[in-house]
Design a protein around this motif. Structure first.
Motif, PDB file in Angstrom:
ATOM      1  N   LEU A 409       0.890  -1.305   0.038  1.00  0.00           N
ATOM      2  CA  LEU A 409       0.083   0.018  -0.168  1.00  0.00           C
ATOM      3  C   LEU A 409       0.705   1.354   0.026  1.00  0.00           C
ATOM      4  N   ALA A 410       2.008   1.342   0.744  1.00  0.00           N
ATOM      5  CA  ALA A 410       3.022   2.439   0.720  1.00  0.00           C
ATOM      6  C   ALA A 410       3.523   2.707  -0.482  1.00  0.00           C
ATOM      7  N   GLU A 411       3.814   1.690  -1.369  1.00  0.00           N
ATOM      8  CA  GLU A 411       4.155   1.897  -2.811  1.00  0.00           C
ATOM      9  C   GLU A 411       3.184   2.307  -3.447  1.00  0.00           C
ATOM     10  N   LEU A 412       1.923   1.714  -3.528  1.00  0.00           N
ATOM     11  CA  LEU A 412       0.881   2.130  -4.379  1.00  0.00           C
ATOM     12  C   LEU A 412       0.438   3.643  -4.115  1.00  0.00           C
ATOM     13  N   LEU A 442      -1.503  -7.801  -8.563  1.00  0.00           N
ATOM     14  CA  LEU A 442      -1.755  -7.082  -9.624  1.00  0.00           C
ATOM     15  C   LEU A 442      -3.423  -6.943  -9.595  1.00  0.00           C
ATOM     16  N   HIS A 443      -4.350  -7.737  -9.154  1.00  0.00           N
ATOM     17  CA  HIS A 443      -5.661  -7.823  -8.956  1.00  0.00           C
ATOM     18  C   HIS A 443      -5.872  -6.723  -7.746  1.00  0.00           C
ATOM     19  N   LEU A 444      -5.105  -6.890  -6.669  1.00  0.00           N
ATOM     20  CA  LEU A 444      -5.330  -6.137  -5.688  1.00  0.00           C
ATOM     21  C   LEU A 444      -4.931  -4.384  -6.070  1.00  0.00           C
ATOM     22  N   ARG A 445      -3.998  -4.304  -6.761  1.00  0.00           N
ATOM     23  CA  ARG A 445      -3.421  -2.999  -7.406  1.00  0.00           C
ATOM     24  C   ARG A 445      -4.668  -2.502  -8.397  1.00  0.00           C
ATOM     25  N   GLU A 446      -5.294  -3.108  -9.041  1.00  0.00           N
ATOM     26  CA  GLU A 446      -6.428  -2.525 -10.024  1.00  0.00           C
ATOM     27  C   GLU A 446      -7.553  -2.210  -9.242  1.00  0.00           C
ATOM     28  N   VAL A 447      -7.874  -2.988  -7.941  1.00  0.00           N
ATOM     29  CA  VAL A 447      -9.089  -3.018  -7.278  1.00  0.00           C
ATOM     30  C   VAL A 447      -8.794  -1.605  -6.386  1.00  0.00           C
ATOM     31  N   VAL A 448      -7.639  -1.302  -5.677  1.00  0.00           N
ATOM     32  CA  VAL A 448      -7.322  -0.320  -4.918  1.00  0.00           C
ATOM     33  C   VAL A 448      -7.239   1.021  -5.653  1.00  0.00           C
ATOM     34  N   LEU A 513     -16.192  -0.435 -10.813  1.00  0.00           N
ATOM     35  CA  LEU A 513     -16.325  -0.995  -9.513  1.00  0.00           C
ATOM     36  C   LEU A 513     -17.090  -2.655 -10.039  1.00  0.00           C
ATOM     37  N   TYR A 514     -17.500  -2.817 -10.828  1.00  0.00           N
ATOM     38  CA  TYR A 514     -18.184  -4.064 -11.291  1.00  0.00           C
ATOM     39  C   TYR A 514     -16.922  -4.883 -11.340  1.00  0.00           C
ATOM     40  N   LEU A 515     -15.817  -4.721 -12.021  1.00  0.00           N
ATOM     41  CA  LEU A 515     -14.521  -5.376 -12.168  1.00  0.00           C
ATOM     42  C   LEU A 515     -13.940  -5.635 -10.932  1.00  0.00           C
TER      43      LEU A 515
END
Length: 566
Positions: A409-412, A442-448, A513-515
């Motif tokens: 999260l810090a990097e993101l 990668l999925h969490l990156r897209e979501v956040v 938001l759906y994705l």
């Protein structure tokens, strides 16, 4: 007044028999009083040497006991029993009246007892007939006294007879009115009982939940559908909403409705598994412990004006199935979209990526290299998004390796602030120390990133206007909260928030938001929009509820670090 009991309801007939029993009890008391009076007057009054005062009183007491037993064990022919008893009363009292010396003895007052009973329990015509007989008897006795002794008591006897007739009329009318009111009350009671039975039947078979509350949020009643939605099957419903941690969102919505009665509808998320008291209540909830109930709550106040109480009703509708059905209806168009993306988008992306690589060989200045790097990064990101959409359609299993949230999260956040040229501390990160989750990076990156892009669009831009923090719920599951200080999402938008192709922005596609939610579900996590109390207290000591996106991960950390409260 109704003369025959079969024309009355069962309750009214029972009232008549009880009144007759009371009359019999009063008759026994009068007979005993007369005997007590005899003990103080031992002269043994006689008339013509035939009727002895004591014997008459004893016979009267015996008859009173017989009548009392008949009304208890032989409840038949009510009017016949009443007429026989009244006739016996009038005969006995007349004998005592003659034995005591007529109207001057004062025993004429005893006639009021049978005449009043006749006026209450018999038709007016019979009651007047009995009173007329008494009046004529008293007048005849007075006339005989004038003839034999020259005693002038005619006026007193006439006044007594007239008083008896007046009492009979008044008492009969009052009794008729009371009987009519009782009949009306019985009919209303039957109607209310039938209505309550119908209400119970309707409530028990309704698919929507109904919860009845008091003024302080005290749960008074709820139908089976509401108990199922709230995870309260088999539980005692006598509790306050605010006292159940799992029902806190519903309690907040109820309090907000009380503060602003114009807001009749709210969308809440209930997680019964969060409340230890509700663990293992039903198989339905134990089978969906990783899910939540998305409920549409509609509030209404019950019109209890003049009753001194206040009641409110919450109508609950589980919109989880509706949301799923709406998404399923749009999955067909999503399939066509993914096919189009695969053929129409990936080929141009490949061409753009290849052209970028060729340009990087000819352009050597730092600015040009930086621009090419940005183009390349975004091409890779779009290509990854295309892959994610294809994965959603194919349900490809993600690589959900353990991920350290603090460093990720810090990097993101640092990259996000640089990309959007945000001032320092606009995005505030907290509570992520030493927290491990299982989620594809990668999925969490897209979501956040999707949630942060939504937040920066509505946030004020002040320091801490966007908050990104990690907390643990009551069952030690890790939650990532994304919150901004912009206006909350309305209930109308909330009902369609995660539907594909639904958007309130002219520049949006309605897929973000759906994705994001689908990516969370693919990683055994859950994304939802919830209202919760802020941890920071207001100047008056209260806490304000605000909306936020909440990602609930599949597994909680073994040793969570310091964290802010929910």
């Amino acid at each position: 007044m109704v003369a025959r009991l079969h024309a009355l309801t069962a309750e009214s007939r029972e009232t008549f028999w009880r009144s007759l029993q009371t009359l019999n009890g009063t008759r026994v008391v009068i007979a005993v009083v007369l005997l007590v009076y005899l003990s103080f007057d031992a002269r043994g009054l006689r008339v013509s040497g035939q009727f002895i005062y004591a014997e008459v009183c004893l016979v009267y007491l015996l008859l009173a006991a017989v009548f009392a037993l008949l009304t208890v064990y032989a409840r038949r022919r009510f009017l016949l029993q009443l007429l026989a008893q009244i006739a016996c009363d009038l005969a006995i009292i007349s004998l005592l009246y003659l034995a005591a010396g007529g109207v001057r003895s004062g025993l004429a007052i005893l006639y009021l007892f049978p005449l009043a009973g006749m006026a209450i329990l018999a038709p007016l015509l019979l009651a007047l007939f009995s009173a007329s007989l008494v009046a004529l008897f008293m007048l005849g006795e007075s006339a005989w006294q004038i003839v034999t002794d020259g005693d002038t008591t005619m006026l007193l006897a006439g006044l007594s007879g007239a008083a008896f007739l007046a009492v009979v009329v008044v008492v009969n009318r009052m009794a008729a009115k009371l009987i009519g009111q009782e009949e009306l009350a019985v009919r209303r009671g039957v109607e209310i009982g039938v209505q309550q039975a119908v209400n119970r039947l309707v409530m028990s078979h309704m698919s929507d939940g109904i919860v009845v509350l008091g003024v302080d949020g005290q749960v008074l009643a709820g139908n089976p559908a509401a108990q199922q939605m709230l995870g309260l099957v088999g539980q005692d419903l006598n509790f306050r909403l605010a006292s159940a941690p799992a029902l806190e969102p519903l309690a907040q919505a109820f309090d907000e409705w009380h503060a602003d009665a114009t807001q009749h509808t709210a969308f809440v998320t209930i997680k019964p598994y969060m409340d230890p008291a509700l663990q293992g209540v039903t198989a339905a909830w134990s089978a969906r412990r990783d899910l939540a109930a998305h409920l549409k709550a509609r509030f209404a106040a019950v019109d209890t004006s003049g009753l001194g109480v206040e009641r409110s009703v919450i109508f609950l509708q589980d919109v989880t199935g509706i949301e799923n059905q709406a998404q399923e209806l749009k999955l067909a168009s999503m399939g066509r979209l993914t096919a189009s993306i695969a053929h129409e988008v990936r080929n141009p992306l490949s061409a753009i990526g290849h052209a970028t690589s060729l340009l990087s060989e000819d352009l050597a200045t730092p600015v040009q290299q930086r621009l090419l790097r940005i183009v390349g990064d975004n091409v890779a990101r779009v290509n990854r998004m295309v892959e994610d959409i294809l994965q959603l359609s194919r349900k490809v299993q993600p690589h959900s390796e353990p991920l350290a949230l603090d460093g990720f999260l810090a990097e993101l956040v640092a990259e996000f602030e640089e990309t959007h040229a945000l001032a320092p501390e606009v995005v505030r990160l907290g509570g992520a120390a030493r927290v491990m989750v299982r989620f594809d990076a990668l999925h969490l990156r897209e979501v956040v990133l999707n949630l942060l892009n939504n937040a920066v669009r509505y946030a004020s831009g002040a320091a801490g206007s966007i908050r990104l923090f990690v907390v643990h719920d009551r069952v030690r599951r890790v939650e990532l909260h994304v919150q901004d200080d912009g206006p909350g999402i309305s209930s109308e938008v909330r009902s369609h928030l995660f539907e594909p192709f639904y958007t309130t922005s002219s520049k949006g596609t309605g897929l973000g938001l759906y994705l994001a939610r689908e990516l969370c579900l693919n990683n055994e996590a859950m994304l939802d929009y919830e209202y919760r109390f802020d941890s920071d207290a207001q100047p008056d000591g209260s806490r304000k509820s605000s909306g936020r996106f909440v990602i609930t991960f599949a597994r909680a950390a073994a040793k969570p670090g310091p964290q802010p409260s929910i």
